[in-house]
Design a protein around this motif. Sequence first.
Motif, PDB file in Angstrom:
ATOM      1  N   UNK A 250     -21.515   3.193  35.019  1.00 42.61           N
ATOM      2  CA  UNK A 250     -22.098   1.989  35.575  1.00 42.61           C
ATOM      3  C   UNK A 250     -21.160   1.451  36.649  1.00 42.61           C
ATOM      4  N   UNK A 251     -21.738   1.170  37.798  1.00 48.32           N
ATOM      5  CA  UNK A 251     -20.931   0.676  38.914  1.00 48.32           C
ATOM      6  C   UNK A 251     -21.214  -0.810  39.105  1.00 48.32           C
ATOM      7  N   UNK A 252     -20.239  -1.613  38.815  1.00 44.79           N
ATOM      8  CA  UNK A 252     -20.372  -3.047  38.949  1.00 44.79           C
ATOM      9  C   UNK A 252     -20.110  -3.460  40.389  1.00 44.79           C
ATOM     10  N   UNK A 253     -20.649  -4.589  40.805  1.00 42.63           N
ATOM     11  CA  UNK A 253     -20.335  -5.067  42.157  1.00 42.63           C
ATOM     12  C   UNK A 253     -18.849  -5.392  42.262  1.00 42.63           C
ATOM     13  N   UNK A 254     -18.292  -5.322  43.467  1.00 44.50           N
ATOM     14  CA  UNK A 254     -16.858  -5.589  43.632  1.00 44.50           C
ATOM     15  C   UNK A 254     -16.518  -7.029  43.270  1.00 44.50           C
ATOM     16  N   UNK A 255     -15.281  -7.225  42.883  1.00 50.11           N
ATOM     17  CA  UNK A 255     -14.811  -8.559  42.546  1.00 50.11           C
ATOM     18  C   UNK A 255     -14.814  -9.439  43.786  1.00 50.11           C
ATOM     19  N   UNK A 256     -14.788 -10.714  43.546  1.00 52.84           N
ATOM     20  CA  UNK A 256     -14.864 -11.693  44.630  1.00 52.84           C
ATOM     21  C   UNK A 256     -13.739 -11.461  45.653  1.00 52.84           C
ATOM     22  N   UNK A 257     -14.121 -11.325  46.912  1.00 44.67           N
ATOM     23  CA  UNK A 257     -13.145 -11.180  47.985  1.00 44.67           C
ATOM     24  C   UNK A 257     -12.771  -9.748  48.321  1.00 44.67           C
ATOM     25  N   UNK A 258     -13.167  -8.785  47.506  1.00 45.90           N
ATOM     26  CA  UNK A 258     -12.769  -7.394  47.767  1.00 45.90           C
ATOM     27  C   UNK A 258     -13.453  -6.828  49.009  1.00 45.90           C
ATOM     28  N   UNK A 259     -14.700  -7.207  49.248  1.00 42.89           N
ATOM     29  CA  UNK A 259     -15.425  -6.686  50.411  1.00 42.89           C
ATOM     30  C   UNK A 259     -14.760  -7.181  51.693  1.00 42.89           C
ATOM     31  N   UNK A 260     -14.467  -8.472  51.759  1.00 42.89           N
ATOM     32  CA  UNK A 260     -13.795  -9.020  52.941  1.00 42.89           C
ATOM     33  C   UNK A 260     -12.409  -8.411  53.113  1.00 42.89           C
ATOM     34  N   UNK A 261     -11.709  -8.221  52.029  1.00 42.07           N
ATOM     35  CA  UNK A 261     -10.366  -7.638  52.105  1.00 42.07           C
ATOM     36  C   UNK A 261     -10.428  -6.234  52.691  1.00 42.07           C
ATOM     37  N   UNK A 262     -11.393  -5.434  52.261  1.00 40.76           N
ATOM     38  CA  UNK A 262     -11.538  -4.076  52.799  1.00 40.76           C
ATOM     39  C   UNK A 262     -11.910  -4.114  54.276  1.00 40.76           C
ATOM     40  N   UNK A 263     -12.790  -5.043  54.654  1.00 42.15           N
ATOM     41  CA  UNK A 263     -13.203  -5.151  56.057  1.00 42.15           C
ATOM     42  C   UNK A 263     -12.015  -5.516  56.945  1.00 42.15           C
ATOM     43  N   UNK A 264     -11.223  -6.505  56.521  1.00 43.62           N
ATOM     44  CA  UNK A 264     -10.075  -6.911  57.318  1.00 43.62           C
ATOM     45  C   UNK A 264      -9.001  -5.826  57.366  1.00 43.62           C
ATOM     46  N   UNK A 265      -8.874  -5.081  56.293  1.00 46.10           N
ATOM     47  CA  UNK A 265      -7.904  -3.990  56.266  1.00 46.10           C
ATOM     48  C   UNK A 265      -8.287  -2.915  57.287  1.00 46.10           C
ATOM     49  N   UNK A 266      -9.575  -2.575  57.333  1.00 48.38           N
ATOM     50  CA  UNK A 266     -10.053  -1.585  58.322  1.00 48.38           C
ATOM     51  C   UNK A 266      -9.890  -2.114  59.737  1.00 48.38           C
ATOM     52  N   UNK A 267     -10.255  -3.384  59.950  1.00 46.81           N
ATOM     53  CA  UNK A 267     -10.125  -3.993  61.271  1.00 46.81           C
ATOM     54  C   UNK A 267      -8.668  -3.997  61.726  1.00 46.81           C
ATOM     55  N   UNK A 268      -7.765  -4.323  60.820  1.00 45.84           N
ATOM     56  CA  UNK A 268      -6.335  -4.328  61.124  1.00 45.84           C
ATOM     57  C   UNK A 268      -5.877  -2.940  61.582  1.00 45.84           C
ATOM     58  N   UNK A 269      -6.301  -1.916  60.858  1.00 45.29           N
ATOM     59  CA  UNK A 269      -5.907  -0.548  61.217  1.00 45.29           C
ATOM     60  C   UNK A 269      -6.429  -0.170  62.595  1.00 45.29           C
ATOM     61  N   UNK A 270      -7.664  -0.578  62.912  1.00 47.78           N
ATOM     62  CA  UNK A 270      -8.255  -0.262  64.213  1.00 47.78           C
ATOM     63  C   UNK A 270      -7.480  -0.950  65.329  1.00 47.78           C
TER      64      UNK A 270
END
Length: 82
Positions: free
Chosen positions: A17-37
């Motif tokens: 079962x795949x639960x939705x990500x914890x609060x703030x994880x989606x934004x954290x991943x987005x900013x991490x990718x943006x930072x790398x770019x």
Amino acid sequence: MMSTSDSTFLKKKKKKVRLPPKRGQVKAKMFKRLYKIVVSAFSKAEESHKRSEGEGGGDGRSSASATSPKSSYSTGANGGNS
């Protein structure tokens, strides 16, 4: 009573079962990718800038801008309109 083949079938059929990500994880991943770019883009631009400085001289000027072109116009007293 269940046979061993039935219990094995049920275990394989269960999906994780795949639960939705914890609060703030989606934004954290987005900013991490943006930072790398952004970091990648700046480092590539810096390499390009350093490469162009090496070809044109140490101060960043090209040899064409260091010398002025010869002009056919005279600025001295001999060539003035009087």
